[in-house]
Design a protein around this motif. Structure first.
Motif, PDB file in Angstrom:
ATOM      1  N   GLY A 312       0.752  -1.202   0.139  1.00  0.00           N
ATOM      2  CA  GLY A 312       0.007   0.138  -0.056  1.00  0.00           C
ATOM      3  C   GLY A 312       0.812   1.108  -0.032  1.00  0.00           C
ATOM      4  N   LEU A 313       0.442   2.315   0.934  1.00  0.00           N
ATOM      5  CA  LEU A 313       1.346   3.373   0.678  1.00  0.00           C
ATOM      6  C   LEU A 313       2.409   3.265   1.944  1.00  0.00           C
ATOM      7  CD1 LEU A 313       1.136   6.290  -0.323  1.00  0.00           C
ATOM      8  CD2 LEU A 313      -0.277   7.072   1.828  1.00  0.00           C
ATOM      9  N   ILE A 314       3.431   3.579   1.282  1.00  0.00           N
ATOM     10  CA  ILE A 314       4.876   3.348   2.137  1.00  0.00           C
ATOM     11  C   ILE A 314       5.571   4.496   2.013  1.00  0.00           C
ATOM     12  CG2 ILE A 314       4.815   1.029   1.928  1.00  0.00           C
ATOM     13  CD1 ILE A 314       7.012   1.278  -0.167  1.00  0.00           C
ATOM     14  N   LYS A 376      -3.833  11.331  -0.263  1.00  0.00           N
ATOM     15  CA  LYS A 376      -5.334  11.975   0.099  1.00  0.00           C
ATOM     16  C   LYS A 376      -6.090  11.157   0.907  1.00  0.00           C
ATOM     17  CE  LYS A 376      -8.644  14.678  -2.061  1.00  0.00           C
ATOM     18  NZ  LYS A 376      -9.382  14.692  -3.166  1.00  0.00           N
ATOM     19  N   ASP A 377      -6.210   9.940   0.417  1.00  0.00           N
ATOM     20  CA  ASP A 377      -7.093   9.020   1.313  1.00  0.00           C
ATOM     21  C   ASP A 377      -6.596   8.885   2.738  1.00  0.00           C
ATOM     22  OD1 ASP A 377      -8.730   8.962  -0.887  1.00  0.00           O
ATOM     23  OD2 ASP A 377      -8.203   6.639  -1.489  1.00  0.00           O
ATOM     24  N   ALA A 378      -5.153   8.392   2.711  1.00  0.00           N
ATOM     25  CA  ALA A 378      -4.697   8.419   3.928  1.00  0.00           C
ATOM     26  C   ALA A 378      -4.675   9.551   4.838  1.00  0.00           C
ATOM     27  CB  ALA A 378      -3.138   7.763   3.611  1.00  0.00           C
ATOM     28  N   ARG A 379      -4.358  10.512   4.369  1.00  0.00           N
ATOM     29  CA  ARG A 379      -4.684  11.901   5.135  1.00  0.00           C
ATOM     30  C   ARG A 379      -5.906  11.924   5.825  1.00  0.00           C
ATOM     31  NH1 ARG A 379      -0.735  15.485   1.835  1.00  0.00           N
ATOM     32  NH2 ARG A 379       1.250  14.872   2.862  1.00  0.00           N
ATOM     33  N   ASP A 383      -4.832   7.464   8.654  1.00  0.00           N
ATOM     34  CA  ASP A 383      -4.331   6.010   8.764  1.00  0.00           C
ATOM     35  C   ASP A 383      -4.036   5.599   7.359  1.00  0.00           C
ATOM     36  OD1 ASP A 383      -3.879   3.600   9.286  1.00  0.00           O
ATOM     37  OD2 ASP A 383      -5.823   2.891  10.041  1.00  0.00           O
ATOM     38  N   PRO A 384      -2.488   5.517   7.171  1.00  0.00           N
ATOM     39  CA  PRO A 384      -2.030   4.920   5.884  1.00  0.00           C
ATOM     40  C   PRO A 384      -2.616   3.467   5.370  1.00  0.00           C
ATOM     41  CG  PRO A 384      -0.412   4.961   7.417  1.00  0.00           C
ATOM     42  CD  PRO A 384      -1.367   5.685   8.018  1.00  0.00           C
ATOM     43  N   GLU A 385      -3.306   2.618   6.563  1.00  0.00           N
ATOM     44  CA  GLU A 385      -3.633   1.337   6.369  1.00  0.00           C
ATOM     45  C   GLU A 385      -4.772   1.314   5.377  1.00  0.00           C
ATOM     46  OE1 GLU A 385      -2.511  -2.117   7.504  1.00  0.00           O
ATOM     47  OE2 GLU A 385      -0.862  -0.746   7.341  1.00  0.00           O
ATOM     48  N   VAL A 386      -5.692   2.525   5.317  1.00  0.00           N
ATOM     49  CA  VAL A 386      -6.840   2.306   4.313  1.00  0.00           C
ATOM     50  C   VAL A 386      -6.169   2.091   2.851  1.00  0.00           C
ATOM     51  CG1 VAL A 386      -8.283   3.914   5.458  1.00  0.00           C
ATOM     52  CG2 VAL A 386      -6.623   4.990   3.911  1.00  0.00           C
TER      53      VAL A 386
END
Lengths: 442, 300
Positions: A312-314, A376-379, A383-386
């Motif tokens: 995902g987002l790292i 944007k979603d994580a912000r 939570d970056p897990e999304v």
């Protein structure tokens, strides 16, 4: 026997004789027994010792034992074993780089990890049967481990001297005719017919001056493989050749075909193989890849059975590109990480499992999300897990086809993915075919 | 190299017939169950219809138990606090639903000589009918490969891993088949071939009416009040155990135990014919017994 191989035996005899006789003389005597009279090494050593006034019983205190009888602190032991694996590793010792060999040895009673502390003196290869003398053991992690140190010697024995329990033995490669998908680390004298897909030359500096390496890609209907040759066979793109006397070495599990000037390369006429487009990678079973340890540019199809942590987002370190966790880079400490997208997915086809690593571009296309959107979603969710959840939503339990090079490490197979696609399997047609086959055979 | 355990594709009927467990020795050594067709299973991937799902734990310490049906029978799954991802996913699912499960094998032996298998999920996902159909097809192919390997091994006087590998079977399967043949007496390949044929027909609309009559029946009842999961399993399976013992005892000629004799025998322990039918239906579902001819029951 070569002089270099004799050196440890000469040293041993010298020790038995109390260093009273020059090594030169011992070497000469030993050489006479071995190379003129051609007696066995053991007899030769005993005879030399006796002749020069020593006690032959003082030779090689080692007792021959089975591996299962070894304790964790054997001082000197002789073993009749087969080398199951031989890996080379560079270590630094007293400021000097030294190569050692480690792996597994086995006999009828079991197997044991070993380390041979000098790769030049012990030229161990997978599949060799050896009489090892004066080895010692040390306990490591609660288990005895075999060591071949300065006093140890090895003698090659006939293959049938050691009979291993079923399932433990290593395949022995005699001259083999192989297809590309059969190629496996350690194969020698391979005969293979392939089409040259690509060839290039490189100049490299060696100790004996500049040399030219010819390398590229060849293929047959089972797959593609990279090759390199130290000899100019005048290979031309698109021609079909039969190579005799090739050998296989692998890099991180990817088998590579090598052939030198002793190899024989013949041109083959006619279409080869007529019905297969060699420019495309071949589909392979993951179970098969587990057996050979890796492959160059293949396609596997399976189901995503897990999306691993770190997908995902790292964030990556701006200096070294390593993963940044809790704002810390392992090498550079506290850094301002740069966002990236990637997926580490476990693809399983029921015969084997492989970790597929997908980069940002492939992740974006597969999941239908851009890096900007993911940030944007994580912000928004704080939570970056999304982002990982979104990846799982799209991938988990679904069929996927991935293409790339397959390498292996301590945790199994890994593919650096160059292309990936989710696919909708065609079920009914195949089911109907299978059914008519089954009912036809009943 | 310590590779990841492969996720086997196995139908419920084959999986539930497994009676051989190989426990890993030492720390972190994996355990396997060996199916009659030689699947050496540590991990499975399955897709089926989740028909039952209950939280028999509490809100704080959930313990979900469920039943997942494929064309050949039911898989039993249970997931608690130590499987947080699977448990969280299960808590959001309302049966019936197409569900994919990646999980580890689990065994339960109420007494020496008996063994029941279930699955402890690692990942659970709602999917669609097409993923289920794909799984059924893949599992048919995997089962046929195993049938072929067992058939090859049966031809050999003393089957060995090396000989089977030479015939083109994978080393992992070859090892499982050799172990299975040593443990299970005379595996009925015809029955498994018929099972694959039925599963293939299940995928083809032209056979739909024929199949519906043969779908596994929803018979086994789970008790409402249970203290813990082992008691839950034991309560349901105690009766089944007894009936299994009786069937084994009465199967003197190896052709199966006559139905009438089973009825007489269970009467003595206070079970009536209806209760017996419930138990045998459940045993049939789980693939523990089968009916070689009408009126006879035989252990698998």
């Amino acid at each position: 026997m070569e002089k270099q191989e004799l050196a440890p035996h000469v040293a041993e005899i010298s020790r038995v004789l109390g260093n009273k006789v020059s090594e030169e003389q011992i070497a000469k005597e030993l050489d006479t027994y071995l190379n003129l009279y051609r007696v066995s090494l053991e007899t030769a050593k005993r005879s030399v010792v006796r002749k020069l006034g020593g006690d032959p019983n003082a030779l090689s205190k080692g007792v021959q034992k089975k591996l299962s009888e070894l304790a964790g602190a054997e001082q000197s032991v002789d073993l009749l074993v087969k080398v199951l694996s031989a890996n080379r590793k560079d270590i630094e010792q007293n400021g000097e780089v030294k190569t050692l060999i480690y792996g597994l040895m086995a006999d009828e009673s079991g197997s044991m990890a070993y380390t041979a502390w000098d790769a030049d003196r012990f030229q161990l290869e997978r599949g060799q049967v050896l009489l090892v003398r004066n080895a010692y053991t040390k306990e490591w992690n609660g288990k005895p481990q075999l060591n071949l140190g300065t006093r140890a010697t090895i003698e090659t024995q006939p293959q049938d001297a050691v009979k291993l329990p079923e399932g433990m033995d290593v395949p022995i490669y005699g001259p083999t005719t192989a297809k590309v998908s059969d190629l496996q680390e350690g194969m020698n004298s391979v005969t293979i017919t392939v089409k040259v897909l690509q060839v290039e030359t490189r100049k490299i500096e060696t100790q004996e001056g500049p040399k030219t390496v010819y390398s590229g890609t060849v293929a047959d209907e089972t797959g593609r493989v990279q090759f390199s040759s130290w000899h100019d066979f005048n290979l031309i793109k698109d021609e079909v050749v039969q190579i005799r006397g090739g050998y296989v070495r692998s890099w991180r599990g990817i088998p590579q075909l090598n052939f030198g000037e002793r190899a024989d390369v013949q041109r083959v006429k006619g279409h080869f193989p007529a019905d297969v487009d060699l420019s495309k990678p071949r589909p392979r079973s993951i179970g098969e890849l587990e057996m050979v340890g890796g492959a160059y540019d293949v396609v596997v199809a399976g189901v995503v059975v897990d999306v691993k942590k770190g997908s995902g987002l790292i964030q990556r370190c701006p200096q070294c590109n390593r993963l940044v966790q809790n704002k810390l880079c392992r090498l550079h400490g506290k850094v301002e990480g740069q966002y990236d997208l990637r997926i580490k997915a476990v693809v399983d086809d029921g015969a084997g499992a492989i970790t597929a690593v997908l980069n940002k571009e492939i992740t974006e296309a597969l999941v239908g999300i851009t890096l900007e959107q993911a940030i944007k979603d994580a912000r928004e969710a704080m939570d970056p897990e999304v982002v990982k959840e979104k990846v799982e939503e799209r991938l988990l339990a679904k069929p996927i086809e991935v293409r790339g090079n397959v390498i292996s490490d301590d945790y199994g197979l890994m593919m650096i993915v160059s292309e990936a696609r989710m696919f909708v399997p065609e079920v009914r047609g195949e089911a109907a075919n299978l059914l008519s086959e089954l009912e036809g055979s009943q | 190299m310590i590779g990841r355990e492969v996720a086997w594709r196995v139908f419920a009927a084959e999986y539930n017939s497994s009676r051989l467990e190989i426990k890993g020795e030492g720390e972190r050594a994996p355990s396997y169950i060996v199916s009659p067709l030689g699947a050496m299973v540590n991990r499975v991937f399955l897709v089926g219809v989740l028909t039952d799902l209950d939280n028999i734990g509490t809100g704080d310490e959930p313990l979900w138990r469920g039943r997942l049906q494929d064309p050949t029978g039911n898989f039993y799954i249970s997931s608690g606090q130590y499987q947080p991802e699977a448990t969280a996913a299960l808590s959001k699912i309302e049966p019936p639903a197409f569900v994919a499960v990646v999980g580890k094998t689990r065994t339960y032996s109420p007494e020496e000589g008996t063994m029941y298998v279930s699955i402890r999920p690692e990942r659970v996902r709602i999917v669609e009918a097409r993923e289920r159909d794909h799984w059924v097809l893949e599992t048919c192919k995997a089962t046929l490969r195993r049938i072929e390997a067992v058939a090859d091994a049966k031809e050999m006087a003393a089957p060995t891993v090396d000989e089977l590998v030479k015939l083109g079977h994978s080393p992992l399967l070859a090892e499982g088949v050799v172990k299975a043949l040593a443990h299970y007496q005379d595996v009925d390949l015809g029955r498994y071939r018929a099972m694959v044929v039925d599963a293939l027909k299940f995928l083809l609309p032209e056979y739909q009416s024929e199949i519906e009559a043969e779908m596994p029946a929803e018979t086994s009842q789970r008790p409402e009040e249970i203290e813990d999961e082992e008691a839950a399993e034991a309560a349901d399976e105690e009766k089944e155990d007894k009936v299994l013992t009786i069937i084994t005892k009465l199967d003197k000629a190896g052709k199966g135990a006559p139905w009438d004799e089973i009825v007489d025998e269970v009467k003595r322990m206070g079970m009536d014919k209806t209760a017996l039918e419930e138990v045998t239906n459940s045993l049939l579902d789980k693939g523990l017994i089968y009916e070689p001819v009408l009126g006879r029951m035989k252990r698998i």
